[in-house]
Write a protein that holds these residues in place. Structure first.
Motif, PDB file in Angstrom:
ATOM      1  N   VAL A 185     -36.951 -18.541   7.392  1.00  0.00           N
ATOM      2  CA  VAL A 185     -38.013 -18.030   8.493  1.00  0.00           C
ATOM      3  C   VAL A 185     -36.816 -17.242   9.372  1.00  0.00           C
ATOM      4  CG1 VAL A 185     -39.052 -18.511  10.575  1.00  0.00           C
ATOM      5  CG2 VAL A 185     -39.449 -19.814   8.530  1.00  0.00           C
ATOM      6  N   ARG A 232     -40.209 -11.410   8.929  1.00  0.00           N
ATOM      7  CA  ARG A 232     -41.638 -11.565   9.841  1.00  0.00           C
ATOM      8  C   ARG A 232     -42.648 -12.075   8.792  1.00  0.00           C
ATOM      9  NH1 ARG A 232     -41.729  -5.923  12.674  1.00  0.00           N
ATOM     10  NH2 ARG A 232     -40.906  -5.438  10.749  1.00  0.00           N
ATOM     11  N   PRO A 274     -44.763 -13.710   6.319  1.00  0.00           N
ATOM     12  CA  PRO A 274     -44.980 -15.306   6.035  1.00  0.00           C
ATOM     13  C   PRO A 274     -44.872 -15.957   4.514  1.00  0.00           C
ATOM     14  CG  PRO A 274     -47.080 -14.194   6.371  1.00  0.00           C
ATOM     15  CD  PRO A 274     -46.286 -13.121   6.663  1.00  0.00           C
ATOM     16  N   ASP A 275     -45.027 -15.018   3.673  1.00  0.00           N
ATOM     17  CA  ASP A 275     -44.830 -15.425   2.374  1.00  0.00           C
ATOM     18  C   ASP A 275     -43.339 -14.959   1.656  1.00  0.00           C
ATOM     19  OD1 ASP A 275     -45.348 -12.598   2.250  1.00  0.00           O
ATOM     20  OD2 ASP A 275     -46.606 -12.748   0.628  1.00  0.00           O
ATOM     21  N   ASP A 283     -44.723  -5.903   4.335  1.00  0.00           N
ATOM     22  CA  ASP A 283     -44.360  -7.569   3.574  1.00  0.00           C
ATOM     23  C   ASP A 283     -43.724  -7.267   2.271  1.00  0.00           C
ATOM     24  OD1 ASP A 283     -46.350  -6.249   1.903  1.00  0.00           O
ATOM     25  OD2 ASP A 283     -47.755  -7.902   2.069  1.00  0.00           O
TER      26      ASP A 283
END
Length: 634
Positions: free
Chosen positions: A407, A411, A413-414, A585
């Motif tokens: 984490v 940033r 999430p996956d 992402d």
């Protein structure tokens, strides 16, 4: 308002003499030696000694760092420090070419000198030098300051969220600091780090947003950290603006100036409750109040504005004796004396980057002609200093930690952790050998560096993009030709809290507007509107550039490798990273670069850069801020 007579005069120099010339003479006598005893033998010249570092960017170990051959000053800044490179910079301080000092301050013969003189910096060497400089002056007479960008810039600082560097700061004995990239962790992490810091974190130019002052969540967060982030609720001031320290019986005032464009240059989402700015008017009011209420013997501005901003600020504000600056990573061997509006003077300095230098400001605080300063910017040579054992043990402890939490890296999430990191010691991750460098890899310079080209090439390869963009950050260490590129080297270029990548279709208008906006951050004629970074790096496109022209007119021509012109309504596939707004992402940039190096290296393990994308520059061929440019000059 109570006025104080400035103490700015070089000790031993004629009052009417040139500060640069007189300082260069003193420096040549006292510091241009190539032995430990001579280089670092600095008896206190006065009553108070201030030690200053800045922009270390979390580099724990000694490094190579090539200074720029392009650092353009445009308009009134042309030919003036810090915008002199190579021999022009050496001439400013009477430094002989080929010496250790020339290696420290310039790019000249960098590779040969690097192999001859070795690495620089390293916090264990810095700890040793601090001890020497304190012993020479008497510890009770020394104040140790850091100008920020201390807690970010490496893999270990990213993975520990800056906490490793807080521990280093405490062991170094840093008394006072301000910040910039310290704010690019999440806001609660920043406050937690400040709480754990043994010194004082000061910043007169940060404010709490008005809406946040009416939100219980902000007060709860500040309360969690014993009120840190809520220094003055009535005026919306989160951090202590200044401090007064008693040093050997003298009252030394230090005002903090955090990077004023943090909320523009870095993601606002990390700092949702704070605003930043130069706040010149508030600074003037604060200085008047300090002089009236505190009667200091000397007043120092600890700044992360960037040197051009500091030079302008010094010319507009009375009462500052010296600005110890950072952000633009300029290693300036001679301080600049600036005339203030009231006829006084202010000394402006900048102490370089990556832990290469320590600034030493000695102050004589007598009356009248007895008042004065002596300043040295000392290079930190690994070959001349013994590592401090306590700091060496701390560094070993930090690097022995086990990587566990993904984490902290993204940033998204996956996001999936690269398998090479799972469950491994930091030191083992970072020592992985990826490829051999086909040339010296460096980042610093206004337009392009070989490290930047490698990053752009990796993005093009990953996304099959026509064009790649990479931010012009000024931090990132150097790898010599023929040496192994390690994962640590990759992380020194990329380890930031928003390392996600993207690929998208852009119109030519959008693409060129992005480049023009970045260029204006660098070359706006008003220093107060400059952000202090370098130009965005590119791959897959060529452009011509006139830095003297106004916004949206600096790029005069742009075309693809094929020779096809980039048009406003054309569509182009662009990859990039380091997005300040809504985050993408895509895979993390350091994973992309790592895999590219491993997969694309040759049978001889060498990674080759097929092509450098240096822009064609217009109207700067005689500028002292550019030399040995590998692109075209018109």
């Amino acid at each position: 308002m109570t006025s104080r007579r400035s103490f700015l005069k070089l000790i031993g120099a004629a009052a009417t003499g040139s500060l640069a010339a007189e300082y260069a003479h003193l420096w040549q006598q006292d510091a241009f030696a190539e032995t430990l005893d001579q280089l670092y033998d600095l008896p206190l010249a006065g009553e108070v000694r201030i030690l200053h570092t800045t922009d270390i960017h979390a580099q724990l170990l000694p490094i190579y760092f090539r200074e720029p051959n392009v650092n353009l000053g445009i308009g009134s800044a042309e030919g003036k420090l810090p915008h002199r490179v190579g021999r022009a910079l050496l001439d400013s301080a009477d430094i002989r070419a080929g010496t250790m000092e020339a290696y420290a301050f310039t790019y000249l013969d960098f590779e040969a000198n690097a192999r001859k003189y070795g690495r620089m910096g390293g916090v264990a060497n810095l700890a040793t030098l601090y001890r020497l400089l304190r012993e020479q002056a008497g510890a009770e007479r020394v104040l140790t300051l850091d100008g920020g960008d201390l807690w970010q810039g490496s893999a270990t600082s990213l993975w520990t969220r800056g906490r490793d560097m807080v521990e280093v700061s405490n062991l170094l004995g840093i008394d006072i600091m301000t910040g910039h990239w310290e704010f690019t962790y999440h806001q609660h992490e920043t406050l937690s780090n400040i709480q754990a810091f043994n010194g004082e974190f000061i910043a007169q130019n940060v404010r709490i947003k008005e809406d946040s002052l009416f939100e219980d969540a902000y007060f709860e967060m500040a309360g969690e950290f014993n009120g840190i982030g809520l220094y003055d609720e009535d005026n919306g001031i989160p951090f202590k603006p200044y401090t007064i320290r008693d040093v050997a019986g003298y009252r030394i005032a230090v005002i903090g100036q955090a990077f004023p464009r943090t909320a523009n240059a870095n993601p606002q989402g990390f700092i949702p409750d704070w605003t930043f700015g130069i706040r010149e008017d508030e600074l003037i009011e604060l200085i008047d109040r300090i002089n009236d209420d505190e009667s200091p013997d000397a007043l120092i501005l600890l700044s992360h504005n960037g040197m051009d901003v500091d030079l302008k600020l010094a010319s507009r504000v009375n009462g500052i004796d010296a600005i110890l600056g950072g952000h633009t990573h300029d290693g300036i061997p001679v301080p600049v004396e600036v005339s203030t509006p009231d006829g006084g003077s202010c000394l402006v300095t900048n102490a370089g980057t990556n832990g290469k230098f320590v600034g030493v400001l000695d102050i004589r605080l007598g009356d009248g002609s007895e008042r004065g300063v002596a300043y040295h910017l000392l290079p930190i040579f690994d070959s001349l200093l013994e590592s401090d054992p306590d700091m060496s043990r701390l560094v070993s402890s930090i690097r022995s930690q086990i990587y566990q939490d993904s984490v902290v890296e993204s940033r998204a999430p996956d996001h999936k952790v690269h398998p090479a990191r799972l469950g491994a010691r930091y030191d083992d991750i970072l020592s992985e050998k990826l490829a051999l460098a086909d040339r010296t890899l460096y980042r610093r310079g206004n337009f392009m560096g070989t490290w930047d080209q490698l990053i752009c090439d990796a993005l093009v390869h990953e996304y099959d993009a026509q064009i790649a963009l990479s931010p012009g950050f000024r931090w990132g260490t150097t790898v010599l030709e023929g040496e192994w590129i390690t994962m640590e080297d990759v992380m020194t270029q990329t380890a930031m809290t928003y390392g996600e990548t993207y690929v998208q279709e852009m119109t030519g208008e959008t693409l060129l507007t992005i480049l023009e906006a970045v260029a204006d951050n660098l070359f706006d004629p008003d220093p107060y509107l400059q952000a202090g970074g370098d130009m965005a790096r590119v791959s897959g496109m060529h452009y011509s550039f006139d830095p003297s022209r106004p916004l949206l007119e600096r790029i005069t021509e742009a075309f693809l490798d094929s020779g096809e012109s980039i048009t406003a309504d054309g569509a182009y596939t662009v990859a990039g990273w380091g997005v300040v707004g809504d985050y993408p992402d895509g895979r993390l940039i350091w994973d992309i670069v790592r895999d590219y190096l491993v997969s694309e290296r040759g049978d001889d393990n060498v990674i080759r850069i097929p092509k450098m994308y240096h822009p064609t520059l217009i109207g700067v061929s005689n500028n002292p801020g550019i030399k040995d440019y590998e692109g075209v000059l018109i």
